[in-house]
Design a protein around this motif. Structure first.
Motif, short mmCIF file in Angstrom:
data_model
loop_
_atom_site.label_atom_id
_atom_site.label_comp_id
_atom_site.label_asym_id
_atom_site.label_seq_id
_atom_site.Cartn_x
_atom_site.Cartn_y
_atom_site.Cartn_z
N TRP A 27 6.62 -50.86 5.74
CA TRP A 27 5.84 -50.62 4.53
C TRP A 27 5.35 -51.94 3.95
O TRP A 27 5.95 -52.99 4.15
N ALA A 28 4.27 -51.86 3.18
CA ALA A 28 3.61 -53.07 2.67
C ALA A 28 3.94 -53.38 1.23
O ALA A 28 3.51 -54.40 0.70
N ASP A 29 4.72 -52.53 0.55
CA ASP A 29 4.89 -52.69 -0.89
C ASP A 29 5.97 -53.70 -1.29
O ASP A 29 6.14 -53.99 -2.47
N GLY A 30 6.73 -54.22 -0.32
CA GLY A 30 7.77 -55.17 -0.66
C GLY A 30 9.03 -54.55 -1.20
O GLY A 30 9.99 -55.25 -1.51
N GLU A 31 9.05 -53.24 -1.32
CA GLU A 31 10.22 -52.55 -1.88
C GLU A 31 10.80 -51.53 -0.90
O GLU A 31 12.02 -51.33 -0.85
N THR A 32 9.93 -50.86 -0.13
CA THR A 32 10.38 -49.82 0.79
C THR A 32 10.70 -50.42 2.16
O THR A 32 9.89 -51.15 2.72
N ALA A 33 11.88 -50.12 2.68
CA ALA A 33 12.25 -50.55 4.03
C ALA A 33 13.19 -49.51 4.63
O ALA A 33 14.19 -49.14 4.03
N HIS A 34 12.81 -49.04 5.80
CA HIS A 34 13.66 -48.11 6.56
C HIS A 34 13.76 -48.66 7.98
O HIS A 34 13.01 -48.24 8.86
N PRO A 35 14.65 -49.63 8.23
CA PRO A 35 14.77 -50.23 9.56
C PRO A 35 15.46 -49.28 10.54
O PRO A 35 16.55 -49.54 11.05
N VAL A 36 14.79 -48.17 10.80
CA VAL A 36 15.33 -47.08 11.61
C VAL A 36 14.49 -46.95 12.89
O VAL A 36 13.26 -46.80 12.81
#
Length: 479
Positions: free
Chosen positions: A196-205
């Protein structure tokens, strides 16, 4: 792409004509002579770009009227977290947040690299690999100047290319088949991840439904029911894949949860069919004699997409699928998807018997017609293999890698050749022209991507890792 091919000089027959991206080098008998031609939008044409002008700073040669700005430079610019910008820039996508451009960028780095992507809490897939591959997100103003860079995903390996999603994220691809070893790798690798590009969302799945192999790039079709993926591998050569969702399923911003299931949907490999209905064993059996000729395509199910004991491409025998040396860049349009084969060297063990060496192919798969066409062809050329002797050769091209479609429908290719590397403008079925040349070193270009407004072409010099914003009268030549 990470292979150091340009250090290899080879004796090659034939030479490309100046400004031409294909030439007849001999026909393959009785292939698809009666295959119906698909209905599609006419391929665009464009004006030739003028000769490139050397850069007094020794970085980037461009045509008159164009200029560049350095956005990031590995080891020199800084992340918001304080670490230096990671190295080995690769596949990149451009988005907009209203006022600025936002880039999501791969870094094709192995484990524990001094200029790897730092592991930031919440972004880490595999802590064992240390500072390694991953993605950074870069905010860029309308003049091409950096406003900030941060980590989107970390703890992955050799992130090569990928593809943007319709909902504004990036799917990054690991170009590896490395499995967990309990020390430097705590988890298996060779997966696709969403960033994601927002700097807040991350799902390293890991999106295991898309398979575990040496991924290169991908594209999602207009219907959001299929994902097309390339494999950069050899021994045997890699494959081109299609993932299909269950009946009635539409991909969305929440699909990462479904795609984490290795058995979700189906994964298949491409077979290009000849007149006899049998698969053509390798794309190198086809040449410019088949330029723009459509071939029927079949899709063959993958038995074990997580490659528990056997690599995915080795699970399918040569009589079932069509292989290709270095399936690389992928880019989707409303009508179909482009996929690149970088080269097939003469004398290489990866070149099938009786096949034709080439210096690059670009294919177009038509969704509706279910056919594939060779739309750009680079014949094997001794002139393109002269290395330092051909440092300023802007006419003989080889080894296209990443590909993007411009806002006007033509192609931009990143060259990873034996001689000087270029950014190329290509018309499917027509000529190819140089629009930039790397004057800094012999590193490949990677990650070409246009801003949605068509004003800026972003592209990277992979080593040491430099992102450039190129502006100029694009519409005059591509529109």
């Amino acid at each position: 792409m990470s292979l150091a091919r340009r250090s290899v000089l080879r004796g090659a027959a034939g030479a490309g004509a100046a400004g031409v991206g294909f030439a007849a080098v001999g026909a393959v008998p009785s292939l698809a002579e009666a295959t119906p031609r698909p209905q599609h939008q006419p391929f665009p044409s464009h004006r030739p770009f003028p000769p490139l002008m050397d850069d007094p700073k020794g970085l980037l040669a461009l045509p008159p009227g164009f200029k560049y700005t350095v956005v990031t430079h590995a080891g020199e610019t800084k992340l918001k977290s304080g670490q230096p910008t990671p190295s080995l820039h690769d596949g990149t996508a451009a988005f907009e947040d209203g006022r600025n451009y936002v880039l999501i960028q791969n870094h094709e780095i192995g484990a524990n690299d001094p200029l790897g992507v730092p592991q930031i809490a919440g972004t880490v897939y595999d802590a064992g690999v240390g500072s390694a591959g991953g993605c950074t997100v870069i905010s860029v103003d309308r003049d091409g100047r950096i406003r900030g860079e941060w980590v989107g995903i970390s703890g992955t390996l050799t992130n090569c290319a990928g593809g943007p999603t319709p909902w504004g994220t990036w799917m990054t691809c690991e170009e590896t088949e490395s499995k967990a070893n309990g020390t430097t790798r705590l988890k298996d690798h060779g997966y696709v991840f969403e960033v994601w590009a927002d700097g807040e969302t991350a799902h390293p799945v890991p999106l295991k439904a898309l398979g575990r192999y040496a991924h290169e790039a991908l594209a999602i079709d207009k219907s959001r029911t299929h994902i097309y993926l390339s494999e950069d591998a050899s021994g045997p050569n890699g494959l081109f894949y299609r993932w299909s969702g269950p009946r009635g399923y539409k991909l969305s911003s929440k699909s990462w949860q479904d795609l984490a299931d290795v058995n979700f949907g189906t994964l298949e490999a491409m077979a290009i069919l000849g007149d006899d209905g049998k698969p053509i064993p390798d794309v190198a059996y086809l040449t410019s004699a088949q330029l723009l000729r459509p071939f029927r395509v079949a899709w063959v199910p993958v038995p074990d997409r997580d490659a528990v004991s056997v690599s995915v491409r080795k699970q399918l025998t040569d009589d079932k699928v069509t292989r290709g040396k270095k399936f690389e860049g992928v880019y989707g349009t409303d009508e179909g998807v482009y996929v690149v084969n970088s080269f097939a060297e003469g004398g290489s063990s990866d070149l099938p018997a009786d096949a034709v060496p080439h210096d690059g192919m670009v294919w177009f798969y038509n969704y509706e017609a279910k056919t594939i066409q060779l739309v750009t062809y680079f014949p094997e050329s001794a002139a393109a293999d002269l290395g330092a002797e051909a440092k300023y050769n802007d006419y003989n091209f080889d080894s296209p890698d990443n590909v993007t479609v411009t806002p006007w429908g033509s192609l931009v290719l990143a060259e990873d050749g034996n001689a000087s590397s270029h950014v190329l403008s290509s018309t499917p079925g027509g000529p190819t022209y140089a629009i930039a040349r790397n004057m800094l070193n012999d590193s490949e270009f990677t990650g070409p991507t246009f801003s949605a407004d068509g004003k800026v072409l972003f592209v990277n010099i992979q080593t040491p890792g430099i992102t450039l914003a190129i502006t100029g009268p694009w519409r005059d030549y591509l529109g």
